[in-house]
Write a protein that holds these residues in place. Structure first.
Motif, mmCIF file in Angstrom:
data_model
loop_
_atom_site.group_PDB
_atom_site.id
_atom_site.type_symbol
_atom_site.label_atom_id
_atom_site.label_comp_id
_atom_site.label_asym_id
_atom_site.label_seq_id
_atom_site.Cartn_x
_atom_site.Cartn_y
_atom_site.Cartn_z
ATOM 1 N N ILE A 287 -47.192 -7.448 -68.190
ATOM 2 C CA ILE A 287 -47.021 -7.726 -66.978
ATOM 3 C C ILE A 287 -47.633 -9.464 -66.874
ATOM 4 N N ARG A 297 -39.262 -1.790 -63.713
ATOM 5 C CA ARG A 297 -39.917 -0.686 -63.596
ATOM 6 C C ARG A 297 -40.527 0.108 -64.967
ATOM 7 N N VAL A 298 -42.100 0.600 -63.757
ATOM 8 C CA VAL A 298 -42.608 1.322 -65.205
ATOM 9 C C VAL A 298 -41.728 2.683 -64.729
ATOM 10 N N LYS A 301 -46.628 6.157 -68.580
ATOM 11 C CA LYS A 301 -48.044 5.172 -68.813
ATOM 12 C C LYS A 301 -48.675 6.752 -69.999
ATOM 13 N N ILE A 310 -47.177 2.128 -72.645
ATOM 14 C CA ILE A 310 -46.257 1.876 -71.498
ATOM 15 C C ILE A 310 -44.943 1.874 -71.363
ATOM 16 N N ILE A 312 -41.549 0.761 -69.835
ATOM 17 C CA ILE A 312 -40.311 0.446 -69.168
ATOM 18 C C ILE A 312 -38.992 0.081 -69.242
ATOM 19 N N VAL A 333 -46.363 4.435 -61.988
ATOM 20 C CA VAL A 333 -45.236 5.458 -62.151
ATOM 21 C C VAL A 333 -44.523 4.936 -61.328
#
Length: 362
Positions: A287, A297-298, A301, A310, A312, A333
């Motif tokens: 990141i 966008r997350v 996790k 994570i 993505i 998130v």
């Protein structure tokens, strides 16, 4: 305790069929002297069969050859019995004799020596491996780690030219496994033993082996040093077996693969416009500061202690990318982030056939 000089092992066109099925298919391999070689692969790939053939417990199909220090032990019209090959074998379940003390277990392979020489050899190997205090005990009274060390001592006591070990750490829990594995490797290196270790665990092979031989369906997929086989995998199968990868299909153009998240060069001979496949290690993703990277966008996790895993999501990908981070990143998130890539962890291959995809997904 003196030891035999480390031995060179050579396999030439070794095959083995059971009921018409090829368990080993034309294996040629050189095992360097005084080094630890890991035979790595999924269950059923042939690695344990290869170990049994090297030991002499099983015979290869006619036509193959096995040489130890240039001396043929298997070949056309020749088969040297296991007890005459100077090869030690350490079994997965250790195979200690329950009715014998540790000292008598260690003595078992030394019956050809005079009694005084047997006692001296047992004392020497027990001291080297740190089990002198266990010599009067019986296997049932030993912990898993103690049993493993006794089994190692018994295998080394006859001073074999080559030591074979079949999943020697698999019966130990994780914490003990790492400790015993480290001690075992230190012992083997200190004694200069030529050792071949079978394992299905790529992390174990990377930690232990001087040479890794990755097997697949009875063949050698790739052989090389841990760094070579991890950093320069020869196939999608090798890349994904050695660690998780994100797959991205892209178009090959002028020596590069063009994907929705970037363009990556590779040394492939492909016609422009054909499909290629990029395998991206999760640790290749990071990141970056806002606006310095790919908009993402997350979506999930998972905290594992030493790292975070994570998920993505990037437009227009249909599947999320997986990222591993050892740095604590304060992101929630659903939050938008800027994704950056380390191209050194991207491996590019020609688009694999369907059979390969099914194999690596299994």
């Amino acid at each position: 305790m003196s030891t035999n000089p480390a031995s060179l092992l050579e396999l030439e066109h070794v095959s083995r069929h059971f009921d018409g099925r090829a368990v080993l298919n034309d294996i040629s391999l050189t095992i360097p002297p005084g080094m630890i070689t890991c035979l790595l692969g999924q269950s059923g790939c042939g690695k344990s069969t290869l170990l049994r053939i090297i030991s002499g417990v099983d015979r290869p199909d006619p036509g193959g050859r096995i040489l130890i220090d240039g001396t043929e032990v298997v070949g056309p019209g020749r088969f040297v019995e296991p007890e005459d090959r100077q090869i030690g074998f350490m079994f997965q379940d250790y195979a200690l004799f329950p009715h014998l003390s540790v000292a008598d277990n260690l003595t078992f392979g030394l019956r050809h020596l005079p009694r005084a020489a047997r006692r001296e050899r047992v004392g020497d190997v027990a001291e080297r491996i740190g089990i002198e205090h266990l010599l009067d005990r019986y296997p049932h009274s030993l912990s898993g780690g103690e049993q493993q060390r006794v089994a190692l001592a018994r295998a080394l006591a006859p001073q074999p030219a080559i030591l074979l070990m079949d999943e020697p750490f698999s019966n130990l829990d994780q914490g003990l496994r790492e400790k015993v594995r480290r001690e075992t490797v230190e012992t083997l290196r200190r004694m200069g033993t030529t050792a071949i270790i079978v394992t299905h665990d790529p992390q174990e092979a990377l930690a232990v082996g001087d040479l890794i031989v990755l097997m697949r369906d009875g063949r050698i997929e790739q052989a090389g040093s841990p760094i070579d086989i991890y950093d320069c995998p020869c196939s999608v199968y090798a890349a994904e077996f050695m660690g998780p990868c994100n797959r991205l299909t892209g178009i090959w153009t002028e020596g590069r693969i063009e994907t929705p998240i970037g363009t990556f060069p590779a040394n492939l001979d492909l016609p422009d416009g054909t499909l290629a496949l990029a395998c991206i290690r999760p640790q290749a993703l990071s990141i970056g500061p806002d606006g310095q990277g790919i908009s993402a966008r997350v979506i999930d996790k998972t905290f594992t202690g030493e790292s975070e895993q994570i998920g993505i999501m990037i437009h227009p990908l249909a599947q999320p990318l997986r990222m591993h981070s050892h740095v604590r990143i304060p992101m929630a998130v659903g939050e938008k982030v800027s994704l950056q890539l380390n191209g050194a962890q991207v491996h590019v291959f020609s688009e694999q056939p369907l059979a390969d995809k099914l194999d690596t997904d299994s």
